[in-house]
Design a protein around this motif. Structure first.
Motif, short mmCIF file in Angstrom:
data_model
loop_
_atom_site.label_atom_id
_atom_site.label_comp_id
_atom_site.label_asym_id
_atom_site.label_seq_id
_atom_site.Cartn_x
_atom_site.Cartn_y
_atom_site.Cartn_z
N GLU A 169 85.48 59.62 30.02
CA GLU A 169 84.92 60.30 31.46
C GLU A 169 84.00 59.05 31.76
O GLU A 169 83.19 58.43 31.12
N ALA A 170 84.13 58.76 33.11
CA ALA A 170 83.27 57.80 33.94
C ALA A 170 82.18 58.61 34.40
O ALA A 170 81.84 59.68 35.07
N THR A 182 92.40 56.63 38.03
CA THR A 182 91.42 57.67 38.42
C THR A 182 92.50 58.94 38.66
O THR A 182 93.79 58.71 38.73
N VAL A 183 91.97 60.19 39.03
CA VAL A 183 92.80 61.06 39.36
C VAL A 183 92.47 61.69 40.77
O VAL A 183 91.55 61.90 41.07
N LYS A 184 93.78 61.60 41.44
CA LYS A 184 93.81 62.00 42.99
C LYS A 184 93.27 63.66 43.00
O LYS A 184 93.52 64.10 42.10
N ARG A 185 93.07 64.30 44.06
CA ARG A 185 92.72 65.57 44.33
C ARG A 185 93.96 66.23 43.74
O ARG A 185 93.99 67.44 43.28
N ARG A 244 84.41 63.62 41.73
CA ARG A 244 85.15 64.98 41.60
C ARG A 244 85.65 65.17 40.24
O ARG A 244 85.75 66.22 39.70
N ASP A 245 86.22 64.30 39.65
CA ASP A 245 86.83 64.59 38.25
C ASP A 245 86.53 63.05 37.59
O ASP A 245 87.18 62.11 37.94
N VAL A 280 85.60 55.99 43.72
CA VAL A 280 84.34 56.41 43.51
C VAL A 280 84.20 58.06 43.80
O VAL A 280 83.78 58.90 43.00
N ARG A 281 84.83 58.29 44.91
CA ARG A 281 85.27 59.73 45.34
C ARG A 281 85.77 60.46 44.21
O ARG A 281 85.63 61.65 43.92
#
Length: 152
Positions: free
Chosen positions: A90-91, A29-32, A68-69, A63-64
């Motif tokens: 995309e999830a 997943t992609v961090k902020r 967000r992305d 999940v967060r």
């Protein structure tokens, strides 16, 4: 100097078969800040709909990230260190299962392999609610991967 064999790309059918054979993979997943967050996950592959499903709890960082992305990728190792499949897309994050036997709970139950179904389905569905479980659905729009054929 002799150069060894080059990796060969796997066909869509071979990639789907590899995803279907395995149970564990690395979800990215992609961090902020834009860096990847990697976690090993048990998953369920539905080749017909091209969706990888993951069971997780609502409090997990992935999940967060996905709320967000939604961009994500699943990396799955093949039968040797030179073979792999990657499923990108995309999830979608489901709602939390809140009532034993609700649609999310039933979806989670459906992800369990046939031979591993719980003896007490009602207790299992209650446990999912207590754990605040949900489903991550990775809708795959790109598959790629390779294999390297080395004579043994």
């Amino acid at each position: 100097m002799t150069q060894g064999p080059a990796p060969r790309p796997l066909s869509d059918d071979a990639l789907c078969a590899l995803l279907g054979r395995q149970q564990f993979g690395t979800l990215a997943t992609v961090k902020r800040g834009g860096h990847p967050h990697l976690t090993t996950m048990l998953y369920h592959w539905d080749a017909g709909s091209r969706v990888a499903r993951f069971s997780t709890t609502a409090d997990r960082v992935k999940v967060r990230h996905l709320r967000r992305d939604p961009r994500a990728a699943l990396h799955v190792q093949g039968g040797d260190v030179w073979s792999f499949a990657v499923a990108e897309g995309e999830a979608e994050v489901s709602e939390i299962t809140t009532v034993p036997g609700d649609p999310v709970g039933r979806e989670l139950l459906g992800m369990i392999p046939q031979g591993a179904k719980p003896d007490d389905e009602d207790a299992f569905l209650e446990q999912l609610v207590a754990e605040r479980r949900l489903v991550i659905r990775l809708k795959v729009d790109r598959l790629y991967g390779t294999a390297l054929d080395i004579a043994g």
